[in-house]
Design an enzyme around this catalytic site. Structure first.
Site, PDB file in Angstrom:
ATOM      1  N   GLY A  48      24.793 -64.603  -5.354  1.00  7.16           N
ATOM      2  CA  GLY A  48      24.943 -65.386  -4.121  1.00  7.16           C
ATOM      3  C   GLY A  48      23.749 -66.262  -3.776  1.00  7.16           C
TER       4      GLY A  48
ATOM      5  N   ASP B 258      27.824 -68.146  -4.093  1.00  8.84           N
ATOM      6  CA  ASP B 258      28.709 -68.423  -2.955  1.00  8.84           C
ATOM      7  C   ASP B 258      29.206 -69.865  -3.029  1.00  8.84           C
ATOM      8  OD1 ASP B 258      28.259 -65.860  -1.813  1.00  8.84           O
ATOM      9  OD2 ASP B 258      26.414 -66.576  -0.897  1.00  8.84           O
TER      10      ASP B 258
ATOM     11  N   ARG C 107      33.789 -71.716   6.056  1.00  8.88           N
ATOM     12  CA  ARG C 107      34.386 -72.932   6.616  1.00  8.88           C
ATOM     13  C   ARG C 107      35.478 -73.460   5.701  1.00  8.88           C
ATOM     14  NH1 ARG C 107      34.495 -78.326   6.843  1.00  8.88           N
ATOM     15  NH2 ARG C 107      33.135 -78.816   5.114  1.00  8.88           N
TER      16      ARG C 107
ATOM     17  N   HIS D  92      27.388 -58.387   0.331  1.00  6.01           N
ATOM     18  CA  HIS D  92      25.933 -58.375   0.518  1.00  6.01           C
ATOM     19  C   HIS D  92      25.386 -57.036   0.025  1.00  6.01           C
ATOM     20  CE1 HIS D  92      26.159 -61.672   3.790  1.00  6.01           C
ATOM     21  NE2 HIS D  92      25.831 -62.183   2.626  1.00  6.01           N
TER      22      HIS D  92
ATOM     23  N   HIS E 269      20.574 -67.491   1.890  1.00  9.34           N
ATOM     24  CA  HIS E 269      21.614 -68.450   1.501  1.00  9.34           C
ATOM     25  C   HIS E 269      22.701 -68.572   2.577  1.00  9.34           C
ATOM     26  CE1 HIS E 269      22.718 -64.464   0.246  1.00  9.34           C
ATOM     27  NE2 HIS E 269      23.959 -64.833  -0.009  1.00  9.34           N
TER      28      HIS E 269
ATOM     29  N   ASP F   7      27.001 -58.319   5.504  1.00  7.20           N
ATOM     30  CA  ASP F   7      26.137 -57.380   6.231  1.00  7.20           C
ATOM     31  C   ASP F   7      25.581 -58.123   7.440  1.00  7.20           C
ATOM     32  OD1 ASP F   7      24.341 -55.586   7.208  1.00  7.20           O
ATOM     33  OD2 ASP F   7      23.351 -55.196   5.292  1.00  7.20           O
TER      34      ASP F   7
ATOM     35  N   ASP G  25      25.189 -71.469   2.538  1.00 11.77           N
ATOM     36  CA  ASP G  25      26.257 -71.348   1.541  1.00 11.77           C
ATOM     37  C   ASP G  25      27.359 -70.426   2.043  1.00 11.77           C
ATOM     38  OD1 ASP G  25      24.791 -72.952  -0.148  1.00 11.77           O
ATOM     39  OD2 ASP G  25      24.106 -71.327  -1.444  1.00 11.77           O
TER      40      ASP G  25
END
Length: 126
Positions: free
Chosen positions: A62, A67, A103, A14, A94, A87, A97
Protein backbone atom coordinates in the site's frame (compact mmCIF):
# COMPACT_ATOMS: atom_id res chain seq x y z
CA UNK A 1 -18.51 -17.22 -21.71
CA UNK A 2 -17.48 -18.01 -18.12
CA UNK A 3 -14.67 -15.43 -18.31
CA UNK A 4 -17.20 -12.64 -17.84
CA UNK A 5 -18.78 -14.33 -14.84
CA UNK A 6 -15.52 -14.12 -12.89
CA UNK A 7 -15.55 -11.44 -10.22
CA UNK A 8 -12.41 -9.73 -8.98
CA UNK A 9 -12.29 -8.83 -5.31
CA UNK A 10 -9.53 -6.54 -4.06
CA UNK A 11 -8.43 -7.21 -0.48
CA UNK A 12 -6.44 -4.68 1.54
CA UNK A 13 -5.73 -4.53 5.26
CA UNK A 14 -3.73 -2.08 7.31
CA UNK A 15 -1.05 -3.67 9.53
CA UNK A 16 -3.27 -3.67 12.61
CA UNK A 17 -6.01 -5.47 10.65
CA UNK A 18 -4.10 -8.12 8.67
CA UNK A 19 -4.84 -10.94 11.14
CA UNK A 20 -8.52 -9.96 11.05
CA UNK A 21 -8.44 -10.10 7.23
CA UNK A 22 -6.93 -13.61 7.23
CA UNK A 23 -9.56 -14.71 9.75
CA UNK A 24 -12.28 -13.27 7.49
CA UNK A 25 -10.84 -14.98 4.39
CA UNK A 26 -10.73 -18.31 6.22
CA UNK A 27 -14.32 -17.87 7.35
CA UNK A 28 -15.45 -17.43 3.72
CA UNK A 29 -12.92 -19.78 2.11
CA UNK A 30 -15.64 -21.84 0.38
CA UNK A 31 -16.94 -18.73 -1.43
CA UNK A 32 -13.58 -17.07 -2.10
CA UNK A 33 -11.93 -20.18 -3.53
CA UNK A 34 -14.67 -20.73 -6.11
CA UNK A 35 -13.73 -20.60 -9.78
CA UNK A 36 -15.79 -17.45 -10.22
CA UNK A 37 -13.73 -15.30 -7.83
CA UNK A 38 -10.28 -13.87 -8.32
CA UNK A 39 -8.44 -12.12 -5.48
CA UNK A 40 -6.03 -9.24 -5.94
CA UNK A 41 -4.36 -7.41 -3.10
CA UNK A 42 -1.71 -5.07 -1.89
CA UNK A 43 1.62 -6.79 -1.28
CA UNK A 44 1.78 -7.57 2.41
CA UNK A 45 -1.91 -8.43 2.73
CA UNK A 46 -1.49 -10.74 -0.27
CA UNK A 47 1.48 -12.46 1.34
CA UNK A 48 -0.54 -13.11 4.50
CA UNK A 49 -3.42 -14.48 2.38
CA UNK A 50 -1.01 -16.74 0.46
CA UNK A 51 0.41 -18.06 3.73
CA UNK A 52 -3.17 -18.96 4.67
CA UNK A 53 -3.44 -20.92 1.41
CA UNK A 54 -5.25 -18.48 -0.88
CA UNK A 55 -4.32 -17.76 -4.49
CA UNK A 56 -3.85 -14.00 -4.78
CA UNK A 57 -2.40 -11.65 -7.35
CA UNK A 58 -0.16 -9.41 -5.28
CA UNK A 59 0.49 -5.81 -6.29
CA UNK A 60 2.79 -3.36 -4.52
CA UNK A 61 2.55 -2.75 -0.79
CA UNK A 62 0.00 0.00 0.00
CA UNK A 63 2.53 2.68 1.02
CA UNK A 64 4.57 1.91 -2.12
CA UNK A 65 1.62 2.39 -4.47
CA UNK A 66 -0.50 -0.75 -4.11
CA UNK A 67 -3.64 1.21 -3.17
CA UNK A 68 -3.12 3.37 -6.28
CA UNK A 69 -2.65 0.26 -8.45
CA UNK A 70 -5.94 -1.17 -7.21
CA UNK A 71 -7.63 2.23 -7.74
CA UNK A 72 -6.32 2.23 -11.32
CA UNK A 73 -7.74 -1.23 -12.05
CA UNK A 74 -11.00 -0.20 -10.43
CA UNK A 75 -11.21 2.85 -12.76
CA UNK A 76 -10.60 0.50 -15.72
CA UNK A 77 -13.58 -1.63 -14.68
CA UNK A 78 -11.40 -4.57 -13.59
CA UNK A 79 -12.45 -4.72 -9.90
CA UNK A 80 -15.94 -5.77 -8.77
CA UNK A 81 -15.61 -5.34 -4.99
CA UNK A 82 -13.14 -3.92 -2.48
CA UNK A 83 -12.67 -5.27 1.03
CA UNK A 84 -10.42 -2.82 2.85
CA UNK A 85 -9.98 -3.42 6.57
CA UNK A 86 -8.77 0.01 7.64
CA UNK A 87 -7.18 0.80 10.98
CA UNK A 88 -8.83 4.08 12.03
CA UNK A 89 -6.60 4.33 15.10
CA UNK A 90 -3.32 4.56 13.17
CA UNK A 91 -1.70 7.12 10.87
CA UNK A 92 -0.96 6.14 7.28
CA UNK A 93 1.59 7.94 5.11
CA UNK A 94 -0.33 6.93 1.98
CA UNK A 95 -3.65 8.44 3.18
CA UNK A 96 -4.17 10.32 -0.15
CA UNK A 97 -4.06 6.98 -2.03
CA UNK A 98 -6.53 5.46 0.42
CA UNK A 99 -8.97 8.35 -0.05
CA UNK A 100 -8.53 8.15 -3.84
CA UNK A 101 -9.37 4.44 -3.79
CA UNK A 102 -12.45 5.00 -1.64
CA UNK A 103 -13.56 7.95 -3.80
CA UNK A 104 -13.22 5.85 -6.97
CA UNK A 105 -15.38 3.13 -5.40
CA UNK A 106 -18.08 5.79 -5.04
CA UNK A 107 -17.49 7.26 -8.52
CA UNK A 108 -17.70 3.83 -10.18
CA UNK A 109 -20.37 2.38 -7.86
CA UNK A 110 -18.14 -0.44 -6.61
CA UNK A 111 -19.13 -2.14 -3.33
CA UNK A 112 -16.63 -1.22 -0.59
CA UNK A 113 -16.41 -2.84 2.84
CA UNK A 114 -14.14 -1.21 5.39
CA UNK A 115 -14.89 -3.59 8.26
CA UNK A 116 -15.72 -7.30 8.74
CA UNK A 117 -19.44 -6.72 9.39
CA UNK A 118 -19.93 -5.01 6.02
CA UNK A 119 -17.61 -7.43 4.22
CA UNK A 120 -19.69 -10.33 5.55
CA UNK A 121 -22.87 -8.78 4.11
CA UNK A 122 -21.23 -8.22 0.71
CA UNK A 123 -19.78 -11.75 0.47
CA UNK A 124 -23.06 -13.33 1.57
CA UNK A 125 -24.87 -11.28 -1.10
CA UNK A 126 -22.58 -12.83 -3.72
Amino acid sequence: NSFYLMKTIAIIAHNGKKAEMVQFLNEYRNVLESKEIRLISTGTTGSKAETAGFEVEKLLSGPLGGDAQIASRLAEGKVDMVIFFRDPMDKHPHEPDIFMLMRLCDVHNIPLATNPATAKLLIEAF
